[in-house]
Enzyme design. Structure first.
Site, PDB file in Angstrom:
ATOM      1  N   TYR A  10     -61.605  74.095  -6.167  1.00  0.00           N
ATOM      2  CA  TYR A  10     -61.186  75.431  -5.726  1.00  0.00           C
ATOM      3  C   TYR A  10     -60.576  76.222  -6.889  1.00  0.00           C
ATOM      4  CZ  TYR A  10     -58.877  78.982  -2.807  1.00  0.00           C
ATOM      5  OH  TYR A  10     -58.451  80.164  -2.235  1.00  0.00           O
ATOM      6  N   GLU A  55     -60.710  75.835 -10.245  1.00  0.00           N
ATOM      7  CA  GLU A  55     -61.621  76.188 -11.320  1.00  0.00           C
ATOM      8  C   GLU A  55     -62.794  77.026 -10.820  1.00  0.00           C
ATOM      9  OE1 GLU A  55     -60.418  76.050 -14.046  1.00  0.00           O
ATOM     10  OE2 GLU A  55     -60.288  74.083 -14.983  1.00  0.00           O
ATOM     11  N   ASN A  95     -49.740  82.616  -1.025  1.00  0.00           N
ATOM     12  CA  ASN A  95     -49.685  82.037   0.327  1.00  0.00           C
ATOM     13  C   ASN A  95     -49.565  83.113   1.398  1.00  0.00           C
ATOM     14  OD1 ASN A  95     -48.680  79.922  -1.616  1.00  0.00           O
ATOM     15  ND2 ASN A  95     -48.773  78.694   0.240  1.00  0.00           N
ATOM     16  N   SER A 132     -49.120  76.640   9.430  1.00  0.00           N
ATOM     17  CA  SER A 132     -49.801  76.227  10.660  1.00  0.00           C
ATOM     18  C   SER A 132     -49.412  74.802  11.041  1.00  0.00           C
ATOM     19  CB  SER A 132     -51.317  76.356  10.507  1.00  0.00           C
ATOM     20  OG  SER A 132     -51.771  75.713   9.338  1.00  0.00           O
ATOM     21  N   PHE A 158     -46.544  73.182  10.407  1.00  0.00           N
ATOM     22  CA  PHE A 158     -45.176  73.141  10.922  1.00  0.00           C
ATOM     23  C   PHE A 158     -45.086  73.736  12.322  1.00  0.00           C
ATOM     24  CE2 PHE A 158     -42.687  73.044   6.616  1.00  0.00           C
ATOM     25  CZ  PHE A 158     -43.273  71.822   6.334  1.00  0.00           C
ATOM     26  N   GLN A 177     -39.850  71.935  -3.253  1.00  0.00           N
ATOM     27  CA  GLN A 177     -40.886  72.784  -3.839  1.00  0.00           C
ATOM     28  C   GLN A 177     -40.902  74.123  -3.107  1.00  0.00           C
ATOM     29  OE1 GLN A 177     -41.328  70.014  -2.033  1.00  0.00           O
ATOM     30  NE2 GLN A 177     -43.384  69.831  -1.154  1.00  0.00           N
ATOM     31  N   THR A 178     -41.209  75.185  -3.820  1.00  0.00           N
ATOM     32  CA  THR A 178     -41.084  76.526  -3.255  1.00  0.00           C
ATOM     33  C   THR A 178     -42.447  77.187  -3.089  1.00  0.00           C
ATOM     34  OG1 THR A 178     -40.846  77.636  -5.402  1.00  0.00           O
ATOM     35  CG2 THR A 178     -38.830  76.810  -4.356  1.00  0.00           C
ATOM     36  N   ASP A 218     -49.924  68.859  -6.622  1.00  0.00           N
ATOM     37  CA  ASP A 218     -49.313  69.870  -5.751  1.00  0.00           C
ATOM     38  C   ASP A 218     -48.338  70.704  -6.584  1.00  0.00           C
ATOM     39  OD1 ASP A 218     -49.071  70.842  -2.973  1.00  0.00           O
ATOM     40  OD2 ASP A 218     -46.972  70.293  -3.213  1.00  0.00           O
ATOM     41  N   PRO A 219     -48.507  72.027  -6.656  1.00  0.00           N
ATOM     42  CA  PRO A 219     -47.612  72.835  -7.489  1.00  0.00           C
ATOM     43  C   PRO A 219     -46.175  72.815  -6.978  1.00  0.00           C
ATOM     44  CG  PRO A 219     -49.190  74.220  -6.301  1.00  0.00           C
ATOM     45  CD  PRO A 219     -49.562  72.814  -6.027  1.00  0.00           C
TER      46      PRO A 219
END
Length: 318
Positions: free
Chosen positions: A144, A146, A173, A188, A190, A208-209, A272-273
């Protein structure tokens, strides 16, 4: 009145874009192969004489007549784009080539829905459009990340070489009514877990934010970009600069749903960022745009949507 082509038009964002374009009086050609899109998102539009729905995969050429093209076709959640990574790359790259070829033939303005994923796991915060990103080219998300980066390159090349009027938007997001219930995205996930009093799953410690932009605000920014002069090509970040931790989001959802859910922690997925937040200075300056929907207000509307979905057909949410 314009004739506007929307690829990926039955998806979460595409269907709302189709609706907004119709409200402005335009004719809309919606194209989708329904890999992740849902026809139910379009049921209320099917009787509109200005709306046309075509089942088609953008990895194959498409021959229609239009004035503008919004290229949104591509699965956008890890659950979906990792299911068939080869097809994801093809959708990003071949899809861009086919839509750019169509736009060139028609001299139509064309917008590419790119993504904040082009920044990867960023070393700078917030992310500005000039940042080249920190992307793993062979990671589980690379099909996704690249793919979208290559699509941006293709769009830029058509602009430089052919003078094609292009628009590049980098979407951060986004959430809201119409989200796929099983897309694996944090909002979705949560909400559905909370509505069913299930444990809410957080990957990692929840520090993570992310920045969460409501659907209506995002589409407004996208349409504003399309209306700019041809000299404005982008890329332009569209997202909400208000930053929340994943744990804060979970607590908000539990409170707003009055849920009995408990938070549990699972190992953080690879690649995961850790941070994601847009710098929207360009959007403010060039589009006179900023998000206006507070997170709690948007969450309430999204909760109502999923609550109705669960009540009307729980099988959608299995």
């Amino acid at each position: 009145m314009k004739r506007v082509l929307v690829t990926g038009g039955s998806g979460f964002l595409g269907s709302w874009l189709c609706e907004k374009l119709l409200e402005q009086g335009h004719e809309v050609i919606c194209v989708d192969n329904f890999y992740t899109g849902a026809k139910r998102n379009l049921y209320h539009l099917l009787d509109n004489p200005k709306f046309e729905l075509i089942r088609h995969d953008v990895t194959f050429p498409l021959y229609v007549e239009c004035d503008e093209i919004y290229n949104l076709a591509c699965p956008a959640s890890p659950v979906h784009y990792q299911r068939d990574p080869v097809q994801t790359v093809k959708t990003c790259v071949h899809g861009a080539i086919n839509m750019l070829g169509l736009a060139k033939r028609l001299n139509a303005k064309i917008l590419q829905a790119s993504t904040s994923e082009v920044y990867g796991d960023p070393f700078i915060h917030p992310q500005v459009e000039e940042y080249w990103g920190n992307v793993n080219p062979i990671g589980i998300r690379s099909c996704y990340d690249e793919g979208k980066r290559c699509a941006e390159t293709l769009f830029h090349c058509y602009w430089m070489q052919c003078g094609l009027p292009i628009k590049l938007i980098r979407i951060f997001n986004t959430y809201g009514p119409g989200m796929h219930p099983n897309d694996g995205r944090v909002v979705s996930n949560f909400i559905l877990q909370a509505l069913q009093n299930q444990d809410i799953t957080i990957y990692g410690d929840g520090s993570q934010t992310r920045s969460f932009c409501y659907r209506d605000d995002l589409i407004d920014g996208m349409m504003r970009l399309m209306e700019t002069p041809d000299t404005v090509t982008g890329p332009i970040n569209i997202g909400n600069p208000d930053e929340f931790t994943i744990l804060q989001l979970a607590k908000n959802v539990i409170e707003l749903t009055d849920s009995q859910s408990k938070v549990i922690h699972m190992p953080l997925p690879f690649d995961d960022p850790k941070q994601r937040k847009p710098d929207i200075g360009k959007a403010r300056k060039l589009l006179d745009w900023k998000p206006t929907t507070p997170l709690r207000e948007g969450l309430l509307k999204t909760i109502d949507y999923f609550d109705d979905l669960l009540k009307s057909n729980p099988a959608f949410c299995l």
